[in-house]
Design a protein around this motif. Structure first.
Motif, PDB file in Angstrom:
ATOM      1  N   LEU A 191      59.815  28.865  17.653  1.00 19.78           N
ATOM      2  CA  LEU A 191      60.137  27.637  16.194  1.00 19.78           C
ATOM      3  C   LEU A 191      61.551  27.193  16.869  1.00 19.78           C
ATOM      4  O   LEU A 191      61.269  25.847  16.840  1.00 19.78           O
ATOM      5  N   ALA A 192      62.263  27.823  16.335  1.00 23.44           N
ATOM      6  CA  ALA A 192      63.481  26.623  16.409  1.00 23.44           C
ATOM      7  C   ALA A 192      63.797  26.581  17.683  1.00 23.44           C
ATOM      8  O   ALA A 192      64.550  25.254  17.867  1.00 23.44           O
ATOM      9  N   GLN A 238      64.610  34.870  23.353  1.00 24.97           N
ATOM     10  CA  GLN A 238      64.890  33.938  23.066  1.00 24.97           C
ATOM     11  C   GLN A 238      65.427  32.798  24.048  1.00 24.97           C
ATOM     12  O   GLN A 238      65.273  32.076  25.299  1.00 24.97           O
ATOM     13  N   ASN A 266      66.904  41.207  14.625  1.00 27.79           N
ATOM     14  CA  ASN A 266      67.243  40.183  15.183  1.00 27.79           C
ATOM     15  C   ASN A 266      68.066  40.432  16.540  1.00 27.79           C
ATOM     16  O   ASN A 266      67.767  39.084  17.096  1.00 27.79           O
ATOM     17  N   GLN A 298      58.667  34.890  16.394  1.00 35.96           N
ATOM     18  CA  GLN A 298      58.168  34.070  15.729  1.00 35.96           C
ATOM     19  C   GLN A 298      59.135  32.948  15.549  1.00 35.96           C
ATOM     20  O   GLN A 298      59.132  31.800  15.722  1.00 35.96           O
ATOM     21  N   SER A 299      60.393  32.928  14.730  1.00 36.72           N
ATOM     22  CA  SER A 299      61.131  32.271  13.710  1.00 36.72           C
ATOM     23  C   SER A 299      62.225  31.839  15.196  1.00 36.72           C
ATOM     24  O   SER A 299      62.489  30.354  15.768  1.00 36.72           O
ATOM     25  N   GLU A 300      62.544  32.624  16.182  1.00 35.92           N
ATOM     26  CA  GLU A 300      63.207  31.916  16.971  1.00 35.92           C
ATOM     27  C   GLU A 300      62.589  31.155  18.419  1.00 35.92           C
ATOM     28  O   GLU A 300      62.695  29.945  19.080  1.00 35.92           O
ATOM     29  N   GLN A 327      58.098  39.226  13.512  1.00 32.05           N
ATOM     30  CA  GLN A 327      58.462  38.390  12.302  1.00 32.05           C
ATOM     31  C   GLN A 327      60.078  37.515  12.971  1.00 32.05           C
ATOM     32  O   GLN A 327      60.270  36.366  12.517  1.00 32.05           O
ATOM     33  N   ASN A 328      59.880  37.820  13.214  1.00 32.61           N
ATOM     34  CA  ASN A 328      61.609  37.435  14.426  1.00 32.61           C
ATOM     35  C   ASN A 328      61.249  36.785  15.673  1.00 32.61           C
ATOM     36  O   ASN A 328      62.412  36.222  15.783  1.00 32.61           O
ATOM     37  N   SER A 381      65.575  39.930  19.118  1.00 35.77           N
ATOM     38  CA  SER A 381      64.869  38.774  19.317  1.00 35.77           C
ATOM     39  C   SER A 381      66.215  37.474  19.964  1.00 35.77           C
ATOM     40  O   SER A 381      64.986  36.457  20.404  1.00 35.77           O
TER      41      SER A 381
END
Length: 223
Positions: A189-190, A69, A62, A185-187, A182-183, A65
Motif C-alpha cells: 500500500l505504501a 517491497q 518487519n 499489505q502495508s508495504e 499484515q506486513n 516485508s
C-alpha cells in the motif's frame, strides 16, 4: 565534516534505525513480561528476551516485508510504468536499456565501475546486483522469521499444554500467514501510494518529487 555531510542521509537513517530498534527491544521486553506474568510465569531479563524467538520473529517479520517491497519495486519498474509519476520510467522506455545508456562494455567511461568494462558474467552480475542482494536479504529474513516464529509459536503451544508443530507445519499455520500478510499489505500500500500521489503532489527539493511547476503528466525525471 565533509564526509559526514556527504553521507548524512545514510547516517541519519542508520542512527534512527538503531534508536528505534533499541526502543522496540525495551517495549517488547516489557510487553513480553506482562504476558509472562499474566500466564503465571516468571519475567525474563532483557538479555534473555533479546535472544528469544519472540524478539527475533518480531524483528525479522518487519525486515522481510521491507526488502520484499524494495525487491519487487526494483524489478517491476524495469518493465511497468505509471504515467505522471517521478518514480516511473517514461511510457515507451520500458526495458533494460541499451549498453550505451547503461554505460556498459564499450560505452563504459573512466569513472565506471571496473566490472562495467569487463565481459562475461561480471557485467551481468553487476547489472543485476541490486535486485539480487535485495532478494537474498528478503529470503534470509523470511527464513529467519519462519524459524523464529515457529519456535515462538511452539512456546505458546507448550504453555497451553498443546503439541508443538514442526517448521513445515508452522508454514501452514494461520499465525505465520497473519504475521506475514499484515506486513506485506502495508508495504505494498505504501509503494502504491507513493507512485500515485507523486503524480499530483510535490515536495520541493526532494528527488522523490517532480519540480513544483511540472505538469501532472510529466513522467520520470522530467522538469
Amino acid at each position: 565534516m565533509k564526509r559526514i555531510r556527504d553521507n548524512s542521509l545514510g547516517l541519519f537513517f542508520g542512527l534512527l534505525f538503531l534508536i528505534v530498534l533499541v526502543g522496540q527491544a525495551f517495549a517488547g521486553h516489557a510487553d513480553f513480561n506482562q504476558q509472562q506474568m499474566a500466564a503465571g510465569m516468571e519475567p525474563v531479563t532483557l538479555g534473555r528476551y533479546l535472544t528469544s524467538a519472540s524478539f527475533a520473529a518480531d524483528v525479522s517479520e518487519n525486515w522481510q516485508s521491507e526488502y520484499l517491497q524494495f525487491f519487487l519495486y526494483i524489478l517491476l519498474t524495469v518493465w511497468l510504468v505509471q504515467r505522471g509519476s517521478p518514480e516511473s520510467k517514461k511510457p515507451g522506455e520500458q526495458g533494460r536499456d541499451s549498453d550505451e545508456k547503461q554505460k556498459v562494455g564499450a560505452y563504459a567511461t573512466a569513472e565506471s565501475p571496473s566490472w562495467a568494462h569487463r565481459r562475461g558474467f561480471r557485467p551481468a552480475l553487476l547489472s543485476n546486483s541490486l535486485g539480487l542482494v535485495m532478494g537474498l536479504i528478503f529470503v534470509a529474513s523470511w527464513l529467519t522469521q519462519s524459524v523464529a516464529g515457529a519456535a515462538a509459536f511452539n512456546e505458546e503451544q507448550l504453555r497451553g499444554l498443546q503439541a508443538p508443530v514442526t517448521w513445515a507445519e508452522y508454514l501452514t499455520e494461520p499465525d505465520f500467514w497473519n504475521r506475514t500478510l499484515q506486513n506485506w499489505q502495508s508495504e505494498l500500500l505504501a509503494v502504491a501510494s507513493m507512485v500515485i500521489l507523486s503524480i499530483y503532489l510535490r515536495q520541493r527539493g526532494s528527488p522523490e518529487s517532480k519540480p513544483v511547476g511540472s505538469p501532472h503528466d510529466a513522467t520520470g525525471v522530467e522538469g
